[in-house]
Design a protein around this motif. Structure first.
Motif, mmCIF file in Angstrom:
data_model
loop_
_atom_site.group_PDB
_atom_site.id
_atom_site.type_symbol
_atom_site.label_atom_id
_atom_site.label_comp_id
_atom_site.label_asym_id
_atom_site.label_seq_id
_atom_site.Cartn_x
_atom_site.Cartn_y
_atom_site.Cartn_z
ATOM 1 N N TYR A 1 39.334 43.822 47.682
ATOM 2 C CA TYR A 1 38.411 44.614 47.046
ATOM 3 C C TYR A 1 38.344 43.934 45.531
ATOM 4 C CZ TYR A 1 36.547 48.656 44.871
ATOM 5 O OH TYR A 1 35.830 49.591 44.051
ATOM 6 N N ILE B 1 39.999 51.979 23.505
ATOM 7 C CA ILE B 1 39.493 51.371 24.495
ATOM 8 C C ILE B 1 38.282 51.987 25.256
ATOM 9 C CG2 ILE B 1 40.345 50.124 26.554
ATOM 10 C CD1 ILE B 1 43.096 49.913 25.214
ATOM 11 N N LYS C 1 33.979 51.189 24.983
ATOM 12 C CA LYS C 1 32.975 50.882 26.189
ATOM 13 C C LYS C 1 31.849 51.680 26.260
ATOM 14 C CE LYS C 1 35.963 51.622 29.447
ATOM 15 N NZ LYS C 1 36.649 51.594 30.761
ATOM 16 N N PHE D 1 49.748 45.469 36.803
ATOM 17 C CA PHE D 1 49.195 45.126 35.275
ATOM 18 C C PHE D 1 47.610 44.711 35.429
ATOM 19 C CE2 PHE D 1 48.200 41.145 32.693
ATOM 20 C CZ PHE D 1 48.471 41.850 31.392
ATOM 21 N N LEU E 1 45.710 46.167 37.565
ATOM 22 C CA LEU E 1 44.852 47.192 37.756
ATOM 23 C C LEU E 1 44.861 47.935 36.132
ATOM 24 C CD1 LEU E 1 46.617 48.413 40.783
ATOM 25 C CD2 LEU E 1 44.170 47.685 40.633
ATOM 26 N N LEU E 2 45.801 47.834 35.367
ATOM 27 C CA LEU E 2 45.507 48.197 34.041
ATOM 28 C C LEU E 2 44.409 47.582 33.280
ATOM 29 C CD1 LEU E 2 49.304 49.083 32.686
ATOM 30 C CD2 LEU E 2 47.365 50.766 33.577
ATOM 31 N N VAL E 3 44.728 46.234 33.395
ATOM 32 C CA VAL E 3 43.561 45.428 32.715
ATOM 33 C C VAL E 3 42.239 45.826 33.248
ATOM 34 C CG1 VAL E 3 42.803 43.246 32.306
ATOM 35 C CG2 VAL E 3 45.123 43.668 32.071
ATOM 36 N N ALA E 4 42.173 46.001 34.489
ATOM 37 C CA ALA E 4 40.693 46.161 35.228
ATOM 38 C C ALA E 4 40.228 47.575 34.560
ATOM 39 C CB ALA E 4 41.024 46.239 36.701
ATOM 40 N N GLN E 5 41.086 48.734 34.130
ATOM 41 C CA GLN E 5 40.278 49.576 33.707
ATOM 42 C C GLN E 5 39.992 49.578 32.369
ATOM 43 O OE1 GLN E 5 44.115 52.209 34.610
ATOM 44 N NE2 GLN E 5 42.653 53.505 35.552
ATOM 45 N N MET E 6 40.356 48.536 31.843
ATOM 46 C CA MET E 6 39.699 48.290 30.341
ATOM 47 C C MET E 6 38.601 47.622 30.227
ATOM 48 S SD MET E 6 43.486 47.239 28.714
ATOM 49 C CE MET E 6 44.669 48.198 28.934
ATOM 50 N N ILE E 7 37.772 47.243 31.448
ATOM 51 C CA ILE E 7 36.806 46.419 31.505
ATOM 52 C C ILE E 7 35.613 47.094 31.267
ATOM 53 C CG2 ILE E 7 35.285 44.934 32.726
ATOM 54 C CD1 ILE E 7 38.025 43.818 34.075
ATOM 55 N N PRO E 8 34.558 47.095 30.454
ATOM 56 C CA PRO E 8 33.534 47.948 29.962
ATOM 57 C C PRO E 8 32.541 47.817 31.170
ATOM 58 C CG PRO E 8 33.900 46.458 28.176
ATOM 59 C CD PRO E 8 34.806 45.660 29.297
ATOM 60 N N THR F 1 34.387 51.096 41.831
ATOM 61 C CA THR F 1 35.213 50.282 40.960
ATOM 62 C C THR F 1 35.700 51.165 39.732
ATOM 63 O OG1 THR F 1 33.453 49.645 39.654
ATOM 64 C CG2 THR F 1 34.013 48.362 41.421
ATOM 65 N N ILE F 2 35.153 52.274 39.458
ATOM 66 C CA ILE F 2 35.776 52.961 38.430
ATOM 67 C C ILE F 2 36.845 53.705 38.916
ATOM 68 C CG2 ILE F 2 35.018 54.862 36.576
ATOM 69 C CD1 ILE F 2 32.171 54.844 37.546
ATOM 70 N N PRO G 1 41.275 51.480 40.687
ATOM 71 C CA PRO G 1 42.361 51.133 39.990
ATOM 72 C C PRO G 1 43.343 52.483 39.499
ATOM 73 C CG PRO G 1 40.494 49.950 38.758
ATOM 74 C CD PRO G 1 39.959 51.099 39.885
#
Lengths: 329, 271
Positions: free
Chosen positions: A54, A258, A262, B103, B105-112, B142-143, B146
């Motif tokens: 995924y 953060i 966004k 780690f 997954l945490l980064v994934a949550q920060m992606i706009p 995807t939201i 993670p």
């Protein structure tokens, strides 16, 4: 008081695996990596496989496509046919040189910083207030979650109508007190203020819930001791609550930053970043370039998006670094 | 201790009323007659309520409410199917490289979301997945994925090891332990993950407005947005649609309040 995030999960389970004797974890580890252990690792991999697939398909691939967009010159035709010219960093240069860049950067800074400071201050005041546990406090605190749960389009369109120049309730109140009509959403001087007000309102519940959870971790005896020593409410707040809440506060502010970075929907629905560029933030700019006009311009939009990722990651790393140092202490 | 002073309750009620004023205003406008909306001094109370707005909303927006329900439940199914086994692999089976995965997954949550939307758009154009409900279910999930994995892993790490050990000694395999012990014990986590997967999919505007702009089946958020564009005179109908679109949030807050609070704090604070 322990304050960790779910990100600490890996570490927590590692120490769990080492058993109850943290003094001698290595032999225990070795045994786990023996034959049955490695079979278990394959099983673990099997259970994690859907997630890994995924993440590759629906995170890594879109991000890679986005990077690809930002490094090529994608016209609409090239977009469909898939034969764009390589542009290197020309899109980034174009973004930096654009007239909108300075405005968008400043607006982003104002939007995020002003939003989170007010959200935090109001959220903290409310958390302290609700912490005193009066009658109905639980029900009222739950009701405070409502703005956070509503779809953003609902909140944003309601605020648009409330801030409407001629028919909005806010101008009606201002005029009842003898003020002048303010063109909240349509004048360049107030558009950013208007979206910040709506965004503060949206963020209060999140701050309230997290800070309230933080307050509950402060031992009640501290307050009792301070009260016996004759400390007033103000002294108790500044000497006990505020310092002990510092780790939770830092996390709240950083996550708030953060998240706010966004934000697209609120601004887009209320003002579309306008009038002109008056309420344009980086995220809204990216959205506008790609989807907001009849002429989609994906390459600069992707470049702005990647810039946003970099900013978010820098603050994300600060967040993780801070957490790690608290866990050690 | 001075007991429970009444003035605090009074102040609390006043503050809550102030905070919820926009919600009240939405309901008030939704019940106002279209002719009265254009007055410069709006009615503070729906003294002469009309349901015209709701009639218009229901006659025009019913299909998009249905679409949003389908997308919401699709997103729940996909999110739980991916997140629960991954949480089990991380927390119970001690997947090697788990820290790195956490780690990521945490980064994934920060992606706009806007960046993800562009990436998905570029992919969906080629795969012909634009304007499909499936495409939107995947993008909306995807939201939540993670968040879901991290929430499951945190909870499952706290499951007593004896429980798993005893089952293993009895000869249960990993799959059996997962389905018969870990998942039932993690019921509350599943509820929290499902609740948020639904709410986020239901509320999503960015993916809907980019990946499903010309679809036959549009979700309710896009329905409201197009309503505003086409129909700027009928704000009572727009607010009525908004009020209907808020119903899931209201229902969930009443029946599942503690899962909501658990989800909000899970991202930041754990005791």
């Amino acid at each position: 008081m322990t304050t960790t995030s779910v990100g600490a999960t890996g570490r927590a389970s590692d120490s769990g695996a080492a058993g109850h004797r943290p003094a001698a974890p290595p032999p225990d580890r070795h045994r786990r990596r023996g034959v049955p252990g490695s079979a278990r690792q394959w099983t673990a991999l099997g259970f994690a496989a859907p997630l890994l697939a995924y993440l590759l398909l629906f995170y890594a691939y879109p991000l890679w496509r986005n990077l690809d967009l930002s490094l090529h010159d994608y016209t609409v035709r090239a977009f469909v046919q898939g034969d764009p010219d390589f542009a290197g960093f020309a899109n980034y240069a174009e973004v930096f040189a654009s007239d909108s860049f300075g405005t968008a950067l400043l607006n982003t800074a104002l939007f995020t910083i002003v939003s989170i400071l007010f959200q935090y201050a109001i959220g903290l005041a409310l958390a302290v207030f609700f912490h005193s546990n009066f009658r109905l406090s639980g029900v009222l605190r739950a009701l405070f979650l409502v703005p956070w749960l509503l779809p953003l389009i609902v909140s944003a369109s309601t605020w648009s109508w409330m801030l409407n120049s001629e028919h909005g309730i806010i101008n009606s109140v201002i005029q009842a007190f003898g003020g002048d009509q303010i063109n909240w959403l349509t004048s360049p001087g107030t558009a950013l203020v208007a979206v910040i007000i709506a965004n503060i309102w949206l963020g209060i519940p999140f701050n309230l819930v997290i800070l309230y959870a933080g307050l509950q971790q402060i031992p009640g005896e501290l307050y009792e001791a301070a009260a016996i020593d004759g400390a007033g409410a103000r002294a108790r707040f500044w000497r006990i609550t505020f310092p002990l809440l510092r780790p939770v506060s830092a996390i709240t502010l950083l996550l708030g930053f953060i998240y706010t970075l966004k934000v697209v929907d609120v601004v887009w629905i209320m003002t579309t970043g306008g009038p002109g560029d008056a309420s344009l933030t980086l995220a809204v700019w990216s959205y506008r370039e790609a989807f907001g006009t009849g002429q989609p311009d994906f390459s600069p939009a992707a470049a702005i998006g990647n810039l946003l990722i970099v900013i978010a990651l820098v603050f994300g790393f600060i967040h993780l670094r801070m957490q790690r140092s608290w866990e050690k202490s | 201790m001075t007991g429970r002073p009444l003035w605090k309750t009074a102040l609390g009620v006043a503050l809550t009323a102030l905070m919820l004023f926009p919600v009240y205003w939405m309901v008030n406008v939704s019940l106002t007659d279209a002719g009265d909306l254009r007055r410069s001094d709006p009615n503070w109370f729906p003294s002469d309520p009309t349901f015209d707005g709701y009639e218009a909303a229901l006659s025009q927006q019913l299909p998009s409410l249905g679409t949003s329900l389908v997308i919401g439940f699709g997103s729940i199914a996909l999110t739980v199917a991916i997140a629960a086994p991954a949480g089990y692999a991380l927390a119970v089976l001690h997947l090697r490289g788990g820290r790195t995965l956490n780690f990521l997954l945490l980064v994934a949550q920060m992606i706009p979301a806007v960046v993800m939307a562009m990436g998905f758009y570029a992919i969906y154009v080629r795969l012909d997945l634009l304007n499909t409900v499936w495409g939107l279910i995947v993008a909306d999930s995807t939201i939540a994925v993670p968040f879901g994995v991290l929430l499951y892993a945190t909870f499952m790490a706290g499951i007593p090891r004896e429980l798993v050990h005893a089952a293993r000694i009895d000869g249960a395999g990993s799959w059996r332990i997962f389905t018969k012990i870990v998942m039932p014990v993690s019921r509350n986590s599943t509820l929290t993950v499902a609740l948020f997967a639904f709410l986020w999919a239901w509320s999503d505007f960015i993916f809907a407005s980019t990946l499903n702009r010309a679809g036959e089946y549009i979700p309710i958020t896009l329905g409201i947005y197009q309503y505003i564009g086409n129909n700027t005179t009928q704000w009572n109908a727009i607010m009525a649609t908004a009020a209907i679109a808020s119903l899931p949030a209201a229902i969930l807050l009443v029946v599942a309040q503690r899962y909501v609070a658990a989800g909000v704090t899970a991202g930041a604070v754990k005791d």
